[in-house]
Design an enzyme around this catalytic site. Structure first.
Site, PDB file in Angstrom:
ATOM      1  N   GLU A  41       0.870  -1.183   0.000  1.00  0.00           N
ATOM      2  CA  GLU A  41       0.000   0.000   0.000  1.00  0.00           C
ATOM      3  C   GLU A  41       0.897   1.221   0.000  1.00  0.00           C
ATOM      4  OE1 GLU A  41      -4.004  -1.214   2.521  1.00  0.00           O
ATOM      5  OE2 GLU A  41      -2.510   0.087   3.414  1.00  0.00           O
ATOM      6  N   ASP A  52      -5.068   9.471  10.650  1.00  0.00           N
ATOM      7  CA  ASP A  52      -3.774   8.898  11.011  1.00  0.00           C
ATOM      8  C   ASP A  52      -3.262   9.401  12.347  1.00  0.00           C
ATOM      9  OD1 ASP A  52      -2.902   7.142   8.818  1.00  0.00           O
ATOM     10  OD2 ASP A  52      -3.192   8.951   7.604  1.00  0.00           O
ATOM     11  N   TYR A 167     -10.982  -3.954   3.703  1.00  0.00           N
ATOM     12  CA  TYR A 167     -10.016  -3.579   4.746  1.00  0.00           C
ATOM     13  C   TYR A 167     -10.775  -3.376   6.053  1.00  0.00           C
ATOM     14  CZ  TYR A 167      -5.961  -0.998   6.701  1.00  0.00           C
ATOM     15  OH  TYR A 167      -4.892  -0.580   7.455  1.00  0.00           O
TER      16      TYR A 167
END
Lengths: 269, 402
Positions: A41, A52, A167
């Site tokens: 990725e 994040d 995911y």
């Protein structure tokens, strides 16, 4: 090269493109593939990465400070693909850089570079109409995130629109390392499997966020097709690059990934 | 021009869209919470007991309705249109922000959430949230950029006195944008127990709609007050626009009244170059930031630009999506006033009327100073004075050498 998980347990390796440098990311990606990563990725650095944690925030800041642009990341994808055909290649990005680049131009350039799929952290299925059309037009796999908080009807839509893999986010939160896996991940993957089909035959389900060591990978392997290692590797690159120089990072990543598959599955806590 | 990513099924996904703007661009983890919030908000809106409690607090605790004051000396000095000031600065906590904080605070309590988080730029929304949390007995954490903590130090201390925890944010530009990102990270992590009390008409649906609804009382009151005083509607309504909450509140009831000009004033900062201002309609392009599709100050690669304004509350790279739609349709006009003009307006209003406006609101006053002289004596201009300037005394003392 279609996305697949030949190794057991399957491994997806996340790298922030441009950290420590574009050449550095290329060398690290090739080392990761040689160590047995099934999918790379490639993270597009963004100024405001609100999904994040601090490790990937810092990596994004370093990459942007070096002038890394989306077109550079696409070129990097092309170089990785030219050097290695056996691993899946997914672009991992926030939406705004794609909008600015132009959605049609982005999907065309991504497929020309040899990418297999795209994961946009801030696109949900309800807002993805035009994105899905464009991805399908060029034959790129759209990969959506599924969260422990997603109710079943959302998981059904996520599974229906995802290609390549789904995911599954291991825990409620942002990216980063953690000490132990929570029970959230197994329960989520079991719920997703109702819509992706049986293990080994249906759409693969991978688990990411907080997977940091061999023990976590072994635990994830009990119920998912692959584990995503992100912040743990980005932090390793940060540490090794600053202590020994960026040229030491590919070797360190290769050894780290080899070590991830050494553990037998330990009983989940 | 950037391409927009349209919903999979436009006919079913229009809630939270303003023209092409708005929507929901968030990590999947937040979706269940946003859907729950939308449902609870709709239920609260239809609940007479909720509305009655909110209205009672707005009246007895916050101080609504606020006066619509005729600024006689300022009007005479400019020699043009009649200037009225909508005195949101007289509200408890010193700005319009309390309207929304009370509404969402009651909603948080109704949803059973014991922990409230918020972002703040100038500190006015943080103070309003800390106040409401104290009133309702809720835990409160406020995220604030390091730059803003320094320049709005008084509000930091007010929040702490009220029992809130203020967490500094040292990433990016260390201002409002980064405080929102950090608040969203907290929300993603603690979404099961935490209510995110967003303070501007920004973010993912239902926030832009909900925040606007809680500030609608501003334009509703202006309309009734001006009809009573003047027997007609104003010719123009002027408000400053950071995220856009006070402006959308001051504009909303006038949107169908085509004869009323709606003028939003952005921060012109200290120059026209990217990074030197926060005028999204001058240098921005459509894009996605922090959950919504709107105008965004950004570079050619889609990275969010740094911004500058002397006023922390206007110092933000994007703008509420409803303003983007009002801009594109031409229903509202958007102009910019720079740091110097805002500082000058503070002095003029203070010395002509004895009213000290917040630096944010001073941008709207500056626009009124510019356009009023050209208006006829029978024409009416309403300025939404969104907050008071006590919080800015440190900056004013330095900039004006007091």
């Amino acid at each position: 090269m279609p996305i697949g998980f030949a190794h057991k347990p399957g491994l997806v390796v996340y790298l922030t493109a441009g950290d420590p440098s574009l050449e550095g990311t290329q060398a690290i990606a090739l080392a990761a593939i040689d160590a047995g990563a099934d999918v790379i990725e490639l993270g597009v650095p963004f100024s405001d990465p609100l999904a994040d944690g601090p490790i990937i925030q810092r990596a994004s800041e370093r990459a942007l400070a070096r002038g890394t642009r989306l077109r550079d990341v696409l070129a990097l994808a092309g170089q990785i693909r030219a050097a290695r055909s056996e691993a899946g290649l997914v672009l991992f990005t926030y939406l705004n850089p794609i909008l600015r680049y132009g959605l049609s131009r982005f999907v065309e350039d991504a497929v020309a570079a040899g990418a297999d799929g795209v994961l946009v952290t801030d696109i949900i299925v309800e807002e993805a109409g035009e994105y899905l059309q464009e991805m399908e037009r060029v034959g790129l796999a759209p990969i959506f995130l599924a969260a422990p908080t997603s109710p079943d009807e959302r998981l059904q839509a996520i599974a229906a629109h995802s290609r390549g893999f789904v995911y599954a986010i291991s825990r409620v939160g942002i990216t980063g390392t953690q000490r132990s896996m929570t029970a959230d991940a197994r329960a989520l993957v079991e719920r997703i499997r109702r819509w992706t089909g049986p293990v080994g035959k249906g759409l693969p389900v991978v688990v990411g966020f907080g997977i940091s060591n061999a023990e976590h990978v072994a635990q994830v392997a009990e119920f998912a097709d692959a584990a995503v290692i992100g912040s743990a590797i980005v932090e390793l690159i940060e540490r090794v690059s600053s202590a020994e120089g960026p040229e030491a990072a590919p070797g360190a990543v290769e050894r780290f990934i080899q070590g991830l598959r050494l553990k037998e599955a330990a009983p989940a806590r | 021009m950037a391409s927009i990513i349209l919903p999979a099924n436009p006919s079913e996904s229009r809630a939270g869209r303003f023209g092409v703007y708005g929507g929901r661009y968030v990590p999947e983890t937040l979706m269940a919470a946003l859907v729950e919030l939308e449902r609870e908000y709709e239920a609260a809106k239809a609940d007479a007991a909720f509305q009655a409690e909110l209205n009672a607090l707005l009246a007895d605790y916050a101080g609504r309705p606020t006066p619509l004051y005729f600024a006689k000396r300022l009007t005479e000095a400019l020699g043009g249109g009649k200037i009225y000031l909508k005195r949101e600065d007289l509200l408890h906590t010193g700005a319009h922000k309390i309207n929304n904080a009370l509404g969402q605070g009651l909603l948080a309590r109704r949803m059973g959430k014991k922990r409230v988080i918020a972002e703040t730029g100038a500190g006015q929304h943080g103070v309003a949230t800390a106040t409401v949390c104290a009133l309702l007995g809720l835990e409160c954490v406020v995220y604030m950029g390091d730059v803003d903590m320094e320049r709005q130090d008084l509000n930091v201390k007010r929040m702490r006195l009220l029992g809130a925890e203020v967490r500094g944010v040292s990433s990016g530009s260390k201002t409002l944008k980064d405080a929102i990102s950090e608040a969203m990270r907290d929300w993603v992590t603690n979404v099961r127990t935490t209510y995110y009390l967003l303070g501007s008409a920004l973010g993912a649906h239902p926030y832009p709609t909900m925040v606007r609804d809680f500030h609608r009382c501003i334009s509703r009151e202006i309309k009734a007050q001006i009809l009573k005083k003047e027997g007609k509607l104003p010719d123009a309504v002027v408000a400053c626009v950071g995220g856009g909450s006070n402006a959308i509140g001051a504009f909303y009831e006038f949107i169908p009244e085509r004869g009323v000009r709606l003028i939003g004033v952005e921060a012109g900062g200290r120059g026209a170059a990217l990074g030197e201002h926060a005028a999204r309609f001058r240098g921005g392009a459509p894009g996605v930031l922090q959950g919504t599709y709107s105008y965004v100050l950004q570079d050619d690669d889609g990275q969010i630009a740094l911004t500058h304004s002397v006023s922390a509350g206007l110092d933000y790279a994007s703008i509420g999506p409803e303003h983007a739609a009002l801009h594109d349709s031409g229903r509202a006009e958007y102009v910019a006033q720079d740091d110097t003009a805002a500082l000058d307006a503070v002095v003029k209003l203070a010395r002509s009327e004895g009213i000290l406006p917040a630096l944010e609101s001073a941008h709207a006053v500056a626009e009124a100073l510019r356009i009023a002289p050209a208006m006829g004596a029978h024409e009416i201009l309403v300025v939404n004075l969104s907050g008071r300037g006590d919080k800015d005394m440190g900056i004013l003392a330095r900039e004006l050498k007091l």
